[in-house]
Write an enzyme that holds these catalytic residues in place. Sequence first.
Site, PDB file in Angstrom:
ATOM      1  N   GLY A   1     112.384  90.607  41.312  1.00  0.00           N
ATOM      2  CA  GLY A   1     113.017  89.900  42.437  1.00  0.00           C
ATOM      3  C   GLY A   1     114.444  90.341  42.670  1.00  0.00           C
ATOM      4  O   GLY A   1     114.746  91.523  42.797  1.00  0.00           O
ATOM      5  N   GLY A   2     115.354  89.359  42.707  1.00  0.00           N
ATOM      6  CA  GLY A   2     116.761  89.665  42.949  1.00  0.00           C
ATOM      7  C   GLY A   2     117.354  90.583  41.898  1.00  0.00           C
ATOM      8  O   GLY A   2     118.309  91.321  42.158  1.00  0.00           O
TER       9      GLY A   2
ATOM     10  N   GLY B   1     115.788 123.169  61.900  1.00  0.00           N
ATOM     11  CA  GLY B   1     116.377 121.848  61.700  1.00  0.00           C
ATOM     12  C   GLY B   1     116.956 121.697  60.312  1.00  0.00           C
ATOM     13  O   GLY B   1     117.976 121.023  60.126  1.00  0.00           O
ATOM     14  N   ALA B   2     116.313 122.324  59.326  1.00  0.00           N
ATOM     15  CA  ALA B   2     116.814 122.201  57.947  1.00  0.00           C
ATOM     16  C   ALA B   2     118.154 122.923  57.815  1.00  0.00           C
ATOM     17  O   ALA B   2     119.042 122.470  57.098  1.00  0.00           O
ATOM     18  CB  ALA B   2     115.808 122.758  56.966  1.00  0.00           C
TER      19      ALA B   2
HETATM   20  C1  HXC Z   1     112.328  80.721  35.732  1.00  0.00           C
HETATM   21  C2  HXC Z   1     111.436  82.377  34.437  1.00  0.00           C
HETATM   22  C3  HXC Z   1     111.372  83.253  35.539  1.00  0.00           C
HETATM   23  C4  HXC Z   1     111.855  82.767  36.801  1.00  0.00           C
HETATM   24  C5  HXC Z   1     110.651  84.291  33.816  1.00  0.00           C
HETATM   25  N1  HXC Z   1     110.977  83.073  33.397  1.00  0.00           N
HETATM   26  N2  HXC Z   1     110.874  84.439  35.131  1.00  0.00           N
HETATM   27  N3  HXC Z   1     111.915  81.133  34.539  1.00  0.00           N
HETATM   28  N4  HXC Z   1     112.323  81.505  36.838  1.00  0.00           N
HETATM   29  N5  HXC Z   1     111.875  83.536  37.892  1.00  0.00           N
HETATM   30  C6  HXC Z   1     110.909  82.543  32.045  1.00  0.00           C
HETATM   31  C7  HXC Z   1     109.481  82.348  31.537  1.00  0.00           C
HETATM   32  O1  HXC Z   1     108.985  81.109  31.966  1.00  0.00           O
HETATM   33  C8  HXC Z   1     109.686  82.406  30.035  1.00  0.00           C
HETATM   34  O2  HXC Z   1     110.178  81.177  29.594  1.00  0.00           O
HETATM   35  C9  HXC Z   1     110.800  83.430  29.880  1.00  0.00           C
HETATM   36  O3  HXC Z   1     111.470  83.484  31.147  1.00  0.00           O
HETATM   37  C10 HXC Z   1     110.291  84.800  29.557  1.00  0.00           C
HETATM   38  O4  HXC Z   1     109.300  85.162  30.510  1.00  0.00           O
HETATM   39  P1  HXC Z   1     107.884  85.774  30.104  1.00  0.00           P
HETATM   40  O5  HXC Z   1     107.047  85.749  31.308  1.00  0.00           O
HETATM   41  O6  HXC Z   1     107.388  85.091  28.886  1.00  0.00           O
HETATM   42  O7  HXC Z   1     108.322  87.255  29.701  1.00  0.00           O
HETATM   43  P2  HXC Z   1     107.602  88.645  30.035  1.00  0.00           P
HETATM   44  O8  HXC Z   1     106.163  88.560  29.683  1.00  0.00           O
HETATM   45  O9  HXC Z   1     108.444  89.678  29.387  1.00  0.00           O
HETATM   46  O10 HXC Z   1     107.662  88.810  31.613  1.00  0.00           O
HETATM   47  C11 HXC Z   1     108.914  88.883  32.256  1.00  0.00           C
HETATM   48  C12 HXC Z   1     108.722  88.856  33.789  1.00  0.00           C
HETATM   49  C13 HXC Z   1     107.849  87.644  34.187  1.00  0.00           C
HETATM   50  C14 HXC Z   1     108.013  90.142  34.184  1.00  0.00           C
HETATM   51  C15 HXC Z   1     110.100  88.846  34.405  1.00  0.00           C
HETATM   52  O11 HXC Z   1     108.367  86.472  33.567  1.00  0.00           O
HETATM   53  C16 HXC Z   1     107.780  87.431  35.659  1.00  0.00           C
HETATM   54  O12 HXC Z   1     107.027  88.114  36.367  1.00  0.00           O
HETATM   55  N6  HXC Z   1     108.573  86.450  36.170  1.00  0.00           N
HETATM   56  C17 HXC Z   1     108.571  86.150  37.574  1.00  0.00           C
HETATM   57  C18 HXC Z   1     109.309  87.207  38.293  1.00  0.00           C
HETATM   58  C19 HXC Z   1     109.444  87.001  39.778  1.00  0.00           C
HETATM   59  O13 HXC Z   1     108.487  87.005  40.533  1.00  0.00           O
HETATM   60  N7  HXC Z   1     110.703  86.753  40.213  1.00  0.00           N
HETATM   61  C20 HXC Z   1     111.005  86.631  41.569  1.00  0.00           C
HETATM   62  C21 HXC Z   1     111.823  85.405  41.766  1.00  0.00           C
HETATM   63  S1  HXC Z   1     112.327  85.351  43.468  1.00  0.00           S
HETATM   64  P3  HXC Z   1     109.882  80.597  28.137  1.00  0.00           P
HETATM   65  O14 HXC Z   1     110.470  79.224  28.181  1.00  0.00           O
HETATM   66  O15 HXC Z   1     108.415  80.640  27.985  1.00  0.00           O
HETATM   67  O16 HXC Z   1     110.600  81.532  27.181  1.00  0.00           O
HETATM   68  C22 HXC Z   1     113.812  86.130  43.564  1.00  0.00           C
HETATM   69  C23 HXC Z   1     114.540  85.967  44.873  1.00  0.00           C
HETATM   70  C24 HXC Z   1     115.244  87.171  45.314  1.00  0.00           C
HETATM   71  O17 HXC Z   1     114.292  86.717  42.639  1.00  0.00           O
HETATM   72  C25 HXC Z   1     114.311  88.093  45.950  1.00  0.00           C
HETATM   73  C26 HXC Z   1     115.020  89.152  46.691  1.00  0.00           C
HETATM   74  C27 HXC Z   1     114.088  90.059  47.366  1.00  0.00           C
END
Ligand code: HXC
Length: 467
Positions: free
Chosen positions: A128-129, A357-358
Amino acid sequence: MLLDENSFLEIGNRIENTGKGISLKQKVPYDGVITGYGYINGEKIFIYAQDFTVLGGTLGENHGKKIVNLMKLALKECKPVIGILDSGGARIQEGVCSLFQYGQVFKYNVKASGKIPQISIIVGSCAGGAVYSPALTDFIFIVDKIGKMFLTGAEVTNKTLGTNYSNATYGNSEFISKKAGVAHFRYENEEKCYLDVRRFVSFLSSKNTEDNSGEDFRLKKWDFNLPGSPRQVYDIKLLINQIVDQETFIEVKKEFAMNVVTGFALINGTKMGIIANQPFVSAGILDCDASDKIAEFVRFCDSFNIPVVTFVDTPGFMPGETEESKGIIRHGAKIVFAYSESTVLKITIIIRKAYGGAYIAMGSKGLGTDYVFAWENAEVAVMGAEEAVSILYKNEIDSLNGEDREELIRDKVSEYQRCLVDVENAAKEGIVDAVIKPKETAEYIYKCLVQRDGGGTDFFKHTLNPM
Ligand code: HXC
C-alpha cells in the site's frame, strides 16, 4: 550500520499512537516508526525507520505525522531524507486518519521532489502506502529475501479477485528490480546495501573540487575499438569505463530496460550523469521501459545540477504492435520532454548510429543539448540507407528485375549514404559541433564540464528556498 557511529539523534521518541480507532486501546511505542537525524561521512541526513514488530510497521496517524515532521525539517535544512521501510501500509484500525496521513506523506514526498534527494530502503514486506511513498522518492534500494513490494498483498488480492496467489508470486526483490523496474539498486544482504547507500549519499553530496583530484584521462591507455561491422554488437559499458575515472561508475537500474544504461561517474574528479544506448541488448533500441528509465534519470540530474552526458548508438524506436500497444508514443514523449525541459549542462556523443526519432530523443542539438560531438564514421540520418531507398524509389525498383534492380538499389544506397548519412553533413549544418577521434572523447567531455561556472558542480546550486 548506516550512519556514522554514535551520530544518530532521535526526535519524538515519546510519541505513541493517538488511541483512536478500533482495538487499539493499548499504547503503541513510538507509533511504530523511529525518526531523527544523523551523519553519513560527515554529511547530515534525516532518517526514519519503520518497525514491523510494532503492529506490522503500519502507518497510524502519529506515525505519519512523525514522518511529515521529519521531511519538513529536511526541506528547511536542504538535507537528504532516507526512509527504511518495513510496513503493511495504512493501519487498518485507524481508518481514515491513517489514510489522511498517507496523503500528507505523499504530499511532502512531492514537495521535496527535486529539492532534496529522497532515498528509500526496502527491508521488509511493504504494501500500500509503504510502496507508493518510495515510488515518489528518487532512489529505491532493496534487499534480497527480506525486501518485498506490492500495492496489494496476496491475501487481499485473493479475497478481491478470487485468485490463489502467495506473497512469493510477485513483489520479491528480483521481480521488483528486473520486471517492474521499481527498485534502482538490489543487494544480497543489508550490510552491502547500507554500505552502498553511504557511498551513494557521499557521491551525491560531494562538491567537485577544482584541483582535478580524479584520474588524469590523458595518462590513460586507450583500449576500446568498435567492431568491424556496423551490425555487430558490443558492450557500451566497456566504453563508459574507458572514459570515466576507474571504478567510479555507479550504474542505476542495471537490471531493468538493459537496452539502455544509466548511471553516475567522474571524469578527472568531475561529477556527471551518464545515459547510453546498449548495443549489446536489442541493439540499443528505444522501447517503453527504456524511455521511462532515461526520462526519470535526466530529470533527477537536472534537479540536482549534475551534467548529463549521453552516448548514442541506436537504430531507432522499437517498431511493431507490442510496443505501440504499450504506448511507445506516450512513453517515448517522456524522453523528449525530459531533455527539452532540463536546464542542466548536456553533452552528447554520437558513437555510431543515430537514426530518426531516437536520434532526436537521445539528447540531440534540436532539443537544446549544449554540445554534440560525433565519432568519425558515425551515421546520422532519418533512417538507414536500405529502408530509405526502398521508400524513396519504390516504383522504380518495382519496375526492374534481376541485376538491373540490384544495381539501382546499390547506386541509390551509396548516394544516400554519401549525401544524407555521413556525419560531415550534420557537422556542416552545426547539428554536430565537432567530429572527433574516439580517444579524444574524455578530453572533449571534460573540457565542456569544467569550462562552465568556473569549474564546480555544486549539488545544491539550483535549490531555491524549498518552503
Ligand atoms: C493493520 C496490519 C496491517 C495493516 C499487517 N498488519 N498489515 N495491521 N493494518 N495494514 C499486522 C498483522 O495483523 C500482524 O499483526 C502483523 O502486522 C504482521 O503481519 P503478518 O500478516 O503476520 O505478516 P506477513 O505474513 O509478513 O505479511 C505482511 C504483509 C501482510 C504482506 C504486509 O500483513 C499484508 O498483506 N497486509 C496488508 C497489506 C495491505 O493491503 N495494505 C494496504 C493498506 S491501504 P499481529 O498482531 O498478528 O502481529 C494503504 C493506503 C495507501 O496503505 C494506498 C496508497 C495507494
